[in-house]
Enzyme design. Structure first.
Site, mmCIF file in Angstrom:
data_model
loop_
_atom_site.group_PDB
_atom_site.id
_atom_site.type_symbol
_atom_site.label_atom_id
_atom_site.label_comp_id
_atom_site.label_asym_id
_atom_site.label_seq_id
_atom_site.Cartn_x
_atom_site.Cartn_y
_atom_site.Cartn_z
ATOM 1 N N GLY A 1 0.775 -1.245 0.000
ATOM 2 C CA GLY A 1 0.000 0.000 0.000
ATOM 3 C C GLY A 1 0.803 1.291 0.000
ATOM 4 C CD GLU B 1 0.746 0.348 6.379
ATOM 5 O OE1 GLU B 1 1.165 0.430 5.202
ATOM 6 O OE2 GLU B 1 0.257 -0.690 6.844
ATOM 7 C CG ASP B 2 -1.626 1.467 3.119
ATOM 8 O OD1 ASP B 2 -1.440 1.121 4.306
ATOM 9 O OD2 ASP B 2 -2.131 0.706 2.267
ATOM 10 C CG ASP C 1 -9.021 -0.251 9.217
ATOM 11 O OD1 ASP C 1 -9.766 0.151 10.127
ATOM 12 O OD2 ASP C 1 -9.439 -0.948 8.275
ATOM 13 N N GLY D 1 -5.107 -1.018 13.421
ATOM 14 C CA GLY D 1 -3.839 -0.842 14.124
ATOM 15 C C GLY D 1 -3.031 -2.115 14.263
ATOM 16 C CB THR E 1 -0.905 -3.794 9.684
ATOM 17 O OG1 THR E 1 -2.087 -4.468 9.260
ATOM 18 C CG2 THR E 1 0.210 -4.058 8.711
ATOM 19 C CG LEU E 2 1.278 0.796 11.158
ATOM 20 C CD1 LEU E 2 0.792 2.237 11.278
ATOM 21 C CD2 LEU E 2 2.744 0.785 10.710
ATOM 22 C CE LYS F 1 -10.561 2.497 6.814
ATOM 23 N NZ LYS F 1 -11.067 1.197 6.286
ATOM 24 C CG ASP G 1 -5.887 -3.453 -2.342
ATOM 25 O OD1 ASP G 1 -5.461 -3.155 -1.208
ATOM 26 O OD2 ASP G 1 -6.418 -4.545 -2.607
HETATM 27 P P1 IMP Z 1 -4.978 -2.461 10.133
HETATM 28 O O1 IMP Z 1 -6.427 -2.760 10.244
HETATM 29 O O2 IMP Z 1 -4.612 -1.137 10.756
HETATM 30 O O3 IMP Z 1 -4.142 -3.598 10.641
HETATM 31 O O4 IMP Z 1 -4.672 -2.298 8.592
HETATM 32 C C1 IMP Z 1 -4.489 -3.421 7.812
HETATM 33 C C2 IMP Z 1 -4.048 -3.118 6.427
HETATM 34 O O5 IMP Z 1 -5.237 -3.181 5.674
HETATM 35 C C3 IMP Z 1 -3.454 -1.751 6.128
HETATM 36 O O6 IMP Z 1 -2.069 -1.743 6.175
HETATM 37 C C4 IMP Z 1 -3.927 -1.523 4.712
HETATM 38 O O7 IMP Z 1 -2.987 -2.061 3.807
HETATM 39 C C5 IMP Z 1 -5.198 -2.279 4.658
HETATM 40 N N1 IMP Z 1 -6.362 -1.386 4.787
HETATM 41 C C6 IMP Z 1 -7.046 -1.069 5.908
HETATM 42 N N2 IMP Z 1 -8.083 -0.260 5.608
HETATM 43 C C7 IMP Z 1 -8.017 -0.059 4.274
HETATM 44 C C8 IMP Z 1 -8.830 0.686 3.346
HETATM 45 O O8 IMP Z 1 -9.815 1.356 3.675
HETATM 46 N N3 IMP Z 1 -8.428 0.616 2.053
HETATM 47 C C9 IMP Z 1 -7.374 -0.100 1.603
HETATM 48 N N4 IMP Z 1 -6.598 -0.792 2.437
HETATM 49 C C10 IMP Z 1 -6.920 -0.787 3.755
HETATM 50 MG MG MG Z 2 -0.880 -1.891 4.343
#
Ligand code: IMP
Ligand code: MG
Length: 194
Positions: free
Chosen positions: A45, A105-106, A109, A111, A113-114, A138, A174
């Site tokens: 991303g 990071e993109d 969401d 949290g 992943t990070l 987000k 994506d």
């Molecule tokens: P997390 O939920 O913070 O662990 O995010 C997981 C991963 O999902 C992020 O690094 C993004 O690559 C992907 N992601 C989360 N939300 C979105 C979205 O709205 N659009 C696209 N990718 C997303």
């Molecule tokens: Mg990502």
């Protein structure tokens, strides 16, 4: 012609350009005593954000910057919080010992992943500093206790924009593997991607 998969443009390409420039200025200001910076992008991303940030850092007069990537894949993000998704990490870059590292990071969401990527790096590499730079945060409508804890554990120093609790795509992000090449960030109609 408007792409039927796009519900609404949330952040225009011009807004992104301007914000990337100001993020680069912030990063430069905060690292006035660094001889070099190491940016680590989270694939896939962050690829577009990283490329623009690289050029903006040069324009801002930052110290020499080294670039590397790692890859994180997060499974099971559809369930908001329970069980927490699994994160698989590979290609951890070498040569970060005693360096000033900025993880790029993109989107933040849930949290998960990070949180996993930071823990992974910290466990393996004694860095001089580790900061987080995310294009998007987000603002979640609802959070399970586990997601609340993950979000509390991840506090990025650099944030481009906040976005509402919708699926967004474009500028590297994506929707079902598509739309990464949009120049803006848009909310998508989820019916096209589920
Ligand atoms: P997390 O939920 O913070 O662990 O995010 C997981 C991963 O999902 C992020 O690094 C993004 O690559 C992907 N992601 C989360 N939300 C979105 C979205 O709205 N659009 C696209 N990718 C997303
Ligand atoms: Mg990502």
């Amino acid at each position: 012609m408007k792409d039927p998969r796009i519900a609404e443009v949330l952040i225009s390409a011009a807004q992104i350009r301007q914000r990337v420039r100001s993020l680069a200025a912030e990063i430069r200001r905060d690292h006035a005593d660094s001889t070099e910076l190491h940016l680590v992008g989270v694939l896939n991303g962050a690829f577009m954000f990283m490329a623009d940030l690289a050029r903006a850092l040069r324009r801002a007069g930052a110290p020499p910057v080294h670039y590397a990537f790692l890859r994180a894949r997060t499974y099971g993000t559809t369930l908001k919080g329970s069980p927490l998704p699994q994160v698989e990490i590979d290609y951890v870059p070498r040569g970060l010992e005693a360096r000033d590292v900025i993880l790029v990071e993109d989107i933040l969401d849930q949290g998960v992943t990070l949180q996993a990527v930071c823990a992974h790096l910290r466990e393996r590499v004694p860095m001089r500093s580790l900061k987080l730079c995310v294009l998007l945060v987000k603002d979640l409508d609802r959070m399970s206790p586990a997601v609340k804890a993950a979000r509390r554990a991840v506090r990025p120093e650099y944030v481009g924009f906040h976005v509402p609790d919708r699926w967004v795509a474009g500028y590297g992000l994506d929707a079902g593997g598509e739309l990464r090449d949009l120049p803006c960030v848009a909310a998508v109609h989820e019916k096209y991607f589920t």
